[in-house]
Write a protein that holds these residues in place. Structure first.
Motif, mmCIF file in Angstrom:
data_model
loop_
_atom_site.group_PDB
_atom_site.id
_atom_site.type_symbol
_atom_site.label_atom_id
_atom_site.label_comp_id
_atom_site.label_asym_id
_atom_site.label_seq_id
_atom_site.Cartn_x
_atom_site.Cartn_y
_atom_site.Cartn_z
ATOM 1 N N PHE A 30 65.090 29.167 69.792
ATOM 2 C CA PHE A 30 63.787 29.799 70.006
ATOM 3 C C PHE A 30 63.827 31.003 70.952
ATOM 4 O O PHE A 30 63.158 32.017 70.684
ATOM 5 N N PRO A 31 64.575 30.953 72.071
ATOM 6 C CA PRO A 31 64.611 32.138 72.952
ATOM 7 C C PRO A 31 65.129 33.390 72.255
ATOM 8 O O PRO A 31 64.610 34.491 72.487
ATOM 9 N N CYS A 32 66.155 33.249 71.404
ATOM 10 C CA CYS A 32 66.689 34.411 70.693
ATOM 11 C C CYS A 32 65.694 34.930 69.662
ATOM 12 O O CYS A 32 65.555 36.139 69.464
ATOM 13 N N LEU A 33 65.000 34.001 68.999
ATOM 14 C CA LEU A 33 63.979 34.423 68.043
ATOM 15 C C LEU A 33 62.854 35.167 68.756
ATOM 16 O O LEU A 33 62.399 36.221 68.305
ATOM 17 N N SER A 55 57.249 31.278 60.258
ATOM 18 C CA SER A 55 58.258 31.065 59.212
ATOM 19 C C SER A 55 59.668 31.257 59.742
ATOM 20 O O SER A 55 60.581 30.485 59.414
ATOM 21 N N ILE A 56 59.884 32.293 60.572
ATOM 22 C CA ILE A 56 61.227 32.538 61.094
ATOM 23 C C ILE A 56 61.641 31.448 62.077
ATOM 24 O O ILE A 56 62.798 31.048 62.141
ATOM 25 N N VAL A 106 67.306 19.598 53.338
ATOM 26 C CA VAL A 106 67.028 20.618 54.357
ATOM 27 C C VAL A 106 67.750 21.925 54.017
ATOM 28 O O VAL A 106 67.208 23.019 54.229
ATOM 29 N N LEU A 107 68.956 21.829 53.487
ATOM 30 C CA LEU A 107 69.715 23.022 53.087
ATOM 31 C C LEU A 107 68.956 23.822 52.028
ATOM 32 O O LEU A 107 68.819 25.052 52.140
ATOM 33 N N LEU A 108 68.449 23.140 51.006
ATOM 34 C CA LEU A 108 67.727 23.822 49.931
ATOM 35 C C LEU A 108 66.438 24.463 50.454
ATOM 36 O O LEU A 108 66.078 25.575 50.050
ATOM 37 N N LEU A 109 65.736 23.771 51.352
ATOM 38 C CA LEU A 109 64.527 24.344 51.951
ATOM 39 C C LEU A 109 64.857 25.606 52.745
ATOM 40 O O LEU A 109 64.134 26.609 52.669
ATOM 41 N N ALA A 110 65.959 25.557 53.513
ATOM 42 C CA ALA A 110 66.357 26.713 54.330
ATOM 43 C C ALA A 110 66.713 27.897 53.440
ATOM 44 O O ALA A 110 66.300 29.039 53.708
ATOM 45 N N ILE A 111 67.482 27.660 52.384
ATOM 46 C CA ILE A 111 67.853 28.748 51.473
ATOM 47 C C ILE A 111 66.607 29.335 50.814
ATOM 48 O O ILE A 111 66.433 30.554 50.737
ATOM 49 N N GLY A 112 65.719 28.459 50.337
ATOM 50 C CA GLY A 112 64.508 28.923 49.664
ATOM 51 C C GLY A 112 63.626 29.760 50.568
ATOM 52 O O GLY A 112 63.170 30.851 50.179
ATOM 53 N N LEU A 113 63.382 29.283 51.793
ATOM 54 C CA LEU A 113 62.526 30.024 52.723
ATOM 55 C C LEU A 113 63.189 31.325 53.148
ATOM 56 O O LEU A 113 62.526 32.367 53.266
ATOM 57 N N GLY A 114 64.504 31.301 53.384
ATOM 58 C CA GLY A 114 65.212 32.506 53.795
ATOM 59 C C GLY A 114 65.162 33.592 52.736
ATOM 60 O O GLY A 114 64.908 34.764 53.039
ATOM 61 N N VAL A 115 65.396 33.212 51.487
ATOM 62 C CA VAL A 115 65.352 34.182 50.384
ATOM 63 C C VAL A 115 63.925 34.711 50.209
ATOM 64 O O VAL A 115 63.721 35.916 50.000
ATOM 65 N N PHE A 116 62.948 33.820 50.306
ATOM 66 C CA PHE A 116 61.550 34.262 50.180
ATOM 67 C C PHE A 116 61.193 35.281 51.256
ATOM 68 O O PHE A 116 60.597 36.326 50.968
ATOM 69 N N LEU A 117 61.538 34.971 52.504
ATOM 70 C CA LEU A 117 61.230 35.905 53.597
ATOM 71 C C LEU A 117 61.931 37.243 53.393
ATOM 72 O O LEU A 117 61.347 38.308 53.600
ATOM 73 N N GLY A 118 63.200 37.185 52.998
ATOM 74 C CA GLY A 118 63.955 38.413 52.793
ATOM 75 C C GLY A 118 63.359 39.283 51.706
ATOM 76 O O GLY A 118 63.244 40.506 51.853
ATOM 77 N N LEU A 119 62.966 38.660 50.592
ATOM 78 C CA LEU A 119 62.369 39.416 49.487
ATOM 79 C C LEU A 119 60.989 39.947 49.882
ATOM 80 O O LEU A 119 60.595 41.042 49.475
ATOM 81 N N HIS A 120 60.269 39.176 50.679
ATOM 82 C CA HIS A 120 58.941 39.610 51.126
ATOM 83 C C HIS A 120 59.050 40.842 52.030
ATOM 84 O O HIS A 120 58.258 41.788 51.901
ATOM 85 N N ILE A 121 60.021 40.844 52.916
ATOM 86 C CA ILE A 121 60.212 41.997 53.816
ATOM 87 C C ILE A 121 60.816 43.166 53.054
ATOM 88 O O ILE A 121 60.405 44.312 53.199
ATOM 89 N N GLY A 122 61.826 42.877 52.234
ATOM 90 C CA GLY A 122 62.430 43.887 51.380
ATOM 91 C C GLY A 122 63.379 44.829 52.114
ATOM 92 O O GLY A 122 63.459 44.831 53.351
ATOM 93 N N LEU A 171 69.002 38.998 65.544
ATOM 94 C CA LEU A 171 68.904 40.103 64.592
ATOM 95 C C LEU A 171 67.831 39.853 63.542
ATOM 96 O O LEU A 171 67.065 40.748 63.183
ATOM 97 N N SER A 172 67.769 38.620 63.030
ATOM 98 C CA SER A 172 66.799 38.298 61.985
ATOM 99 C C SER A 172 65.372 38.422 62.487
ATOM 100 O O SER A 172 64.496 38.942 61.786
ATOM 101 N N ALA A 173 65.115 37.935 63.692
ATOM 102 C CA ALA A 173 63.764 38.013 64.250
ATOM 103 C C ALA A 173 63.353 39.461 64.475
ATOM 104 O O ALA A 173 62.188 39.829 64.295
#
Length: 333
Positions: A30-33, A55-56, A106-122, A171-173
């Motif tokens: 959380f501190p890095c985010l 989400s992040i 949990v792995l599938l949820l993480a991949i799904g949310l990560g890809v969604f966020l990435g595509l949303h930001i673009g 970096l992601s945050a």
């Protein structure tokens, strides 16, 4: 890897699955985010941005960090029988198969949310988020899983933790709300090295199990006092470099605060070096009564001393880290 499994009710079984994800460890990212978001200087007080922020935190906290803890317990059953027999699998509250399904879900949820966020930001920023979570999940897996099992040697285990918990999260945050600020790369790097220093000390809690399992933690190889010395050197260098960077960026107030933090840290470190088992006793009540349930307790004296030091160091570094991140964000507003 067989283990006698207890018959539990739905609530107790659900609690065991949650414990497998080790919620206490979620806080570590959380501190890095927060620092990455603050350094962007671009988050707006809108529902959209608040949802992105949530989400992040969910992505790298409960899902990313949770996966790393779950898969670690799955592959470390034999070690946990010695080091942490009350964990969900060795205690029989979860079967090995149930733990495996926990990790996969949990792995599938993480991949799904990560890809969604990435595509949303673009764009490049979106790719930073997608690549960050995918590489963090991969590192989390090979950290615990054979044949690589990075955790077997401190030379590979500590950098793996620093990369997944600190570097890519920062970096992601930042990428969530703005282009990567040049200063953020420096802060992400410093948080990477701070994580390395702390994970080196955290291995005190499992020295006996590590010896039996053939894991080469620094505490096993060079002893407790020398391990403290190596870790403290890294920590002090992180503070010193942060002070230099703050000066070069024109953050005079931050320089003073960082140097005060460094002096206080060194003062506590000297006490620990003199007595690695029972020093900084003035923090004992704070840790055992205040933070005990959050950061854990240990039967190993050196690890309890580290836990007391961890509270003091984390407060000092967190405050300075966020202050500098905030100043960077204000610069770009």
């Amino acid at each position: 890897m067989s283990v006698a499994v207890q018959r539990l009710g739905f609530t107790d079984k659900l609690r065991a699955h949650l414990e497998l994800l080790d919620p206490v460890t979620w806080i570590s990212v959380f501190p890095c985010l927060a620092g990455g978001v603050m350094a962007s200087g671009a988050m707006q007080p809108t529902l959209h941005d608040y949802l992105l922020l949530a989400s992040i935190f969910l992505l790298f906290g409960p899902l990313g960090t949770g996966f790393s803890q779950s898969v670690n317990d799955y592959f470390d059953l034999d070690l946990d029988r010695v080091n942490e027999p009350t964990r969900p699998i060795p205690s029989g509250r979860l079967s090995v198969k149930e733990a495996l399904w926990n990790s996969i879900f949990v792995l599938l949820l993480a991949i799904g949310l990560g890809v969604f966020l990435g595509l949303h930001i673009g764009g490049v920023r979106g790719m930073v988020i997608i690549v960050s979570i995918l590489t963090a999940l991969l590192v989390a897996y090979i950290y615990s899983a054979p044949p690589l099992k990075l955790k077997k040697n401190i030379i590979t285990s500590a950098p793996a933790v620093g990369f997944s918990y600190s570097f890519v999260t920062f970096l992601s945050a930042n990428a969530l709300f703005s282009e990567i600020r040049p200063e953020v790369i420096w802060l992400a790097g410093l948080n990477f090295f701070m994580a390395i220093a702390l994970i080196i000390l955290n291995d005190f809690k499992s020295v006996e199990g590590d010896k039996e399992g053939g894991l080469k933690s620094l505490a096993v190889m060079i002893g407790s006092r020398n391990t403290f010395l190596v870790s403290f050197t890294i920590i002090d260098l992180v503070f010193a470099v942060l002070a230099v960077l703050a000066w070069s960026w024109g953050f005079t107030v931050a320089v003073v605060l960082v140097l005060i933090g460094l002096v206080l840290n060194i003062t506590i470190q000297i006490q620990l070096l003199r007595d690695p088992k029972s020093s900084i006793s003035f923090m004992k009540g704070t840790v055992e009564d205040g933070f005990g349930n959050a950061i854990g307790k240990s039967e190993v004296q050196e690890h309890n001393a580290f836990l007391r030091y961890q509270v003091a160091n984390n407060i000092l570094f967190l405050l300075n880290n966020l202050i500098v991140a905030g100043m960077i964000g204000a610069k770009y507003m």
